[in-house]
Motif scaffolding. Sequence first.
Motif, mmCIF file in Angstrom:
data_model
loop_
_atom_site.group_PDB
_atom_site.id
_atom_site.type_symbol
_atom_site.label_atom_id
_atom_site.label_comp_id
_atom_site.label_asym_id
_atom_site.label_seq_id
_atom_site.Cartn_x
_atom_site.Cartn_y
_atom_site.Cartn_z
ATOM 1 N N ILE A 44 0.690 -1.284 0.094
ATOM 2 C CA ILE A 44 0.014 0.046 -0.100
ATOM 3 C C ILE A 44 0.849 1.085 0.035
ATOM 4 O O ILE A 44 1.966 1.226 0.763
ATOM 5 C CB ILE A 44 -0.938 -0.021 1.065
ATOM 6 C CG1 ILE A 44 -2.072 -1.001 1.153
ATOM 7 C CG2 ILE A 44 -1.504 1.523 1.306
ATOM 8 C CD1 ILE A 44 -2.760 -1.253 2.496
ATOM 9 N N GLY A 45 0.679 2.342 -0.982
ATOM 10 C CA GLY A 45 1.117 3.505 -0.794
ATOM 11 C C GLY A 45 0.166 4.391 -0.622
ATOM 12 O O GLY A 45 -1.092 4.330 -0.542
ATOM 13 N N TYR A 46 0.363 5.546 -0.294
ATOM 14 C CA TYR A 46 -0.313 6.806 0.187
ATOM 15 C C TYR A 46 -0.052 7.933 -0.851
ATOM 16 O O TYR A 46 1.187 8.257 -1.188
ATOM 17 C CB TYR A 46 -0.173 7.222 1.548
ATOM 18 C CG TYR A 46 -0.617 6.246 2.451
ATOM 19 C CD1 TYR A 46 -2.145 6.180 2.822
ATOM 20 C CD2 TYR A 46 0.174 5.321 3.335
ATOM 21 C CE1 TYR A 46 -2.371 5.330 3.594
ATOM 22 C CE2 TYR A 46 -0.296 4.364 4.033
ATOM 23 C CZ TYR A 46 -1.736 4.486 4.287
ATOM 24 O OH TYR A 46 -2.016 3.601 5.217
ATOM 25 N N LYS A 47 -1.065 8.643 -1.363
ATOM 26 C CA LYS A 47 -0.892 9.973 -2.109
ATOM 27 C C LYS A 47 -2.019 10.985 -1.862
ATOM 28 O O LYS A 47 -3.176 10.465 -1.486
ATOM 29 C CB LYS A 47 -0.686 9.489 -3.401
ATOM 30 C CG LYS A 47 -2.024 8.867 -4.208
ATOM 31 C CD LYS A 47 -1.578 8.533 -5.805
ATOM 32 C CE LYS A 47 -2.690 7.703 -6.566
ATOM 33 N NZ LYS A 47 -2.697 7.305 -7.746
ATOM 34 N N TYR A 48 -1.891 11.912 -2.366
ATOM 35 C CA TYR A 48 -2.824 12.936 -2.297
ATOM 36 C C TYR A 48 -3.387 13.296 -3.726
ATOM 37 O O TYR A 48 -2.552 13.390 -4.632
ATOM 38 C CB TYR A 48 -2.314 14.332 -1.551
ATOM 39 C CG TYR A 48 -1.919 14.050 -0.503
ATOM 40 C CD1 TYR A 48 -2.867 14.355 0.686
ATOM 41 C CD2 TYR A 48 -0.485 14.079 0.025
ATOM 42 C CE1 TYR A 48 -2.471 14.327 2.005
ATOM 43 C CE2 TYR A 48 -0.403 13.912 1.445
ATOM 44 C CZ TYR A 48 -1.322 14.121 2.316
ATOM 45 O OH TYR A 48 -0.864 14.020 3.691
ATOM 46 N N LEU A 49 -4.900 13.312 -3.846
ATOM 47 C CA LEU A 49 -5.606 13.515 -5.198
ATOM 48 C C LEU A 49 -5.475 15.015 -5.313
ATOM 49 O O LEU A 49 -4.987 15.870 -4.605
ATOM 50 C CB LEU A 49 -6.905 13.019 -4.942
ATOM 51 C CG LEU A 49 -7.062 11.490 -4.709
ATOM 52 C CD1 LEU A 49 -8.511 11.131 -4.568
ATOM 53 C CD2 LEU A 49 -6.478 10.812 -5.881
ATOM 54 N N GLU A 50 -5.913 15.507 -6.363
ATOM 55 C CA GLU A 50 -5.993 16.961 -6.915
ATOM 56 C C GLU A 50 -6.926 17.561 -5.715
ATOM 57 O O GLU A 50 -6.564 18.874 -5.714
ATOM 58 C CB GLU A 50 -6.721 16.874 -8.127
ATOM 59 C CG GLU A 50 -5.653 16.664 -9.401
ATOM 60 C CD GLU A 50 -6.008 14.929 -9.620
ATOM 61 O OE1 GLU A 50 -7.049 14.349 -9.276
ATOM 62 O OE2 GLU A 50 -4.948 14.505 -10.193
ATOM 63 N N ARG A 59 0.352 -0.453 -4.845
ATOM 64 C CA ARG A 59 1.953 -0.325 -5.491
ATOM 65 C C ARG A 59 2.641 -1.730 -5.206
ATOM 66 O O ARG A 59 2.279 -2.458 -4.577
ATOM 67 C CB ARG A 59 2.684 0.847 -4.595
ATOM 68 C CG ARG A 59 2.944 0.462 -3.157
ATOM 69 C CD ARG A 59 3.715 1.696 -2.670
ATOM 70 N NE ARG A 59 4.438 1.199 -1.198
ATOM 71 C CZ ARG A 59 5.636 0.367 -1.234
ATOM 72 N NH1 ARG A 59 6.271 0.296 -2.173
ATOM 73 N NH2 ARG A 59 6.035 0.090 0.149
ATOM 74 N N GLY A 60 3.525 -1.779 -5.961
ATOM 75 C CA GLY A 60 4.613 -2.933 -6.101
ATOM 76 C C GLY A 60 4.735 -3.251 -7.579
ATOM 77 O O GLY A 60 4.421 -2.629 -8.281
ATOM 78 N N GLY A 65 -1.934 0.072 -9.351
ATOM 79 C CA GLY A 65 -1.929 1.553 -8.973
ATOM 80 C C GLY A 65 -3.438 2.066 -8.531
ATOM 81 O O GLY A 65 -3.544 3.366 -8.525
ATOM 82 N N ALA A 66 -4.346 1.277 -8.495
ATOM 83 C CA ALA A 66 -5.723 1.596 -8.318
ATOM 84 C C ALA A 66 -5.692 2.027 -6.855
ATOM 85 O O ALA A 66 -5.271 1.789 -5.918
ATOM 86 C CB ALA A 66 -6.767 0.775 -8.497
ATOM 87 N N VAL A 67 -6.849 2.971 -6.815
ATOM 88 C CA VAL A 67 -7.078 3.349 -5.476
ATOM 89 C C VAL A 67 -7.988 2.660 -4.567
ATOM 90 O O VAL A 67 -8.805 1.934 -5.000
ATOM 91 C CB VAL A 67 -8.117 4.886 -5.624
ATOM 92 C CG1 VAL A 67 -8.493 5.309 -4.172
ATOM 93 C CG2 VAL A 67 -7.195 5.935 -6.275
ATOM 94 N N ILE A 68 -7.354 2.172 -3.293
ATOM 95 C CA ILE A 68 -7.822 1.076 -2.509
ATOM 96 C C ILE A 68 -9.117 1.889 -1.427
ATOM 97 O O ILE A 68 -8.531 2.721 -0.774
ATOM 98 C CB ILE A 68 -7.000 0.416 -1.729
ATOM 99 C CG1 ILE A 68 -6.000 -0.474 -2.633
ATOM 100 C CG2 ILE A 68 -7.665 -0.618 -0.785
ATOM 101 C CD1 ILE A 68 -4.721 -0.835 -2.079
ATOM 102 N N PRO A 69 -10.275 1.819 -1.601
ATOM 103 C CA PRO A 69 -11.168 2.493 -0.427
ATOM 104 C C PRO A 69 -11.170 1.932 0.882
ATOM 105 O O PRO A 69 -10.678 0.877 0.980
ATOM 106 C CB PRO A 69 -12.478 2.217 -1.019
ATOM 107 C CG PRO A 69 -12.183 0.824 -2.115
ATOM 108 C CD PRO A 69 -10.880 0.852 -2.476
ATOM 109 N N ARG A 70 -11.164 2.880 1.700
ATOM 110 C CA ARG A 70 -11.039 2.651 3.079
ATOM 111 C C ARG A 70 -12.327 1.883 3.403
ATOM 112 O O ARG A 70 -13.515 2.097 3.173
ATOM 113 C CB ARG A 70 -10.921 3.928 3.986
ATOM 114 C CG ARG A 70 -9.826 4.592 3.727
ATOM 115 C CD ARG A 70 -8.632 5.135 4.536
ATOM 116 N NE ARG A 70 -8.716 4.710 5.828
ATOM 117 C CZ ARG A 70 -7.753 3.994 6.533
ATOM 118 N NH1 ARG A 70 -6.553 3.764 5.862
ATOM 119 N NH2 ARG A 70 -7.897 3.728 7.762
ATOM 120 N N PRO A 71 -12.199 0.782 4.307
ATOM 121 C CA PRO A 71 -13.529 -0.004 5.079
ATOM 122 C C PRO A 71 -14.397 0.920 5.696
ATOM 123 O O PRO A 71 -13.978 2.154 6.215
ATOM 124 C CB PRO A 71 -12.957 -1.091 5.672
ATOM 125 C CG PRO A 71 -11.412 -1.191 5.185
ATOM 126 C CD PRO A 71 -11.042 0.173 5.049
#
Length: 111
Positions: A44-50, A59-60, A65-71
Amino acid sequence: MPFQVKKHIKQGEGHTGGIFSIEAPLHVSNVQVLDPVTGKPCKIGYKYLEDGTKVRFARGMNASGAVIPRPEILKERRKPRPTSPGPKDTPIDLVLEKTYDAKAGIGMPDL
């Protein structure tokens, strides 16, 4: 499938000894999240959207590279923040009181 470990048990009165497989807890650091696109484990990686929101992404090596939603369970707070001041909170009038003025020299410590 539960996590199995080998346990060596010494022979004693009323039971035989040997090596037995028993269930054991699995630490959260040994679990990976599944990539929502490929369905395979990924880092898992973290990034900021626009718009400024912080999101997790896959990531890996073989990750999409898709966004993983939080439960949904993680979106709500377990302990709600208090809305009323408690007995140890500083009153708002003391917080807003001006005790230092740099231009007038008020509130400067005597050195």
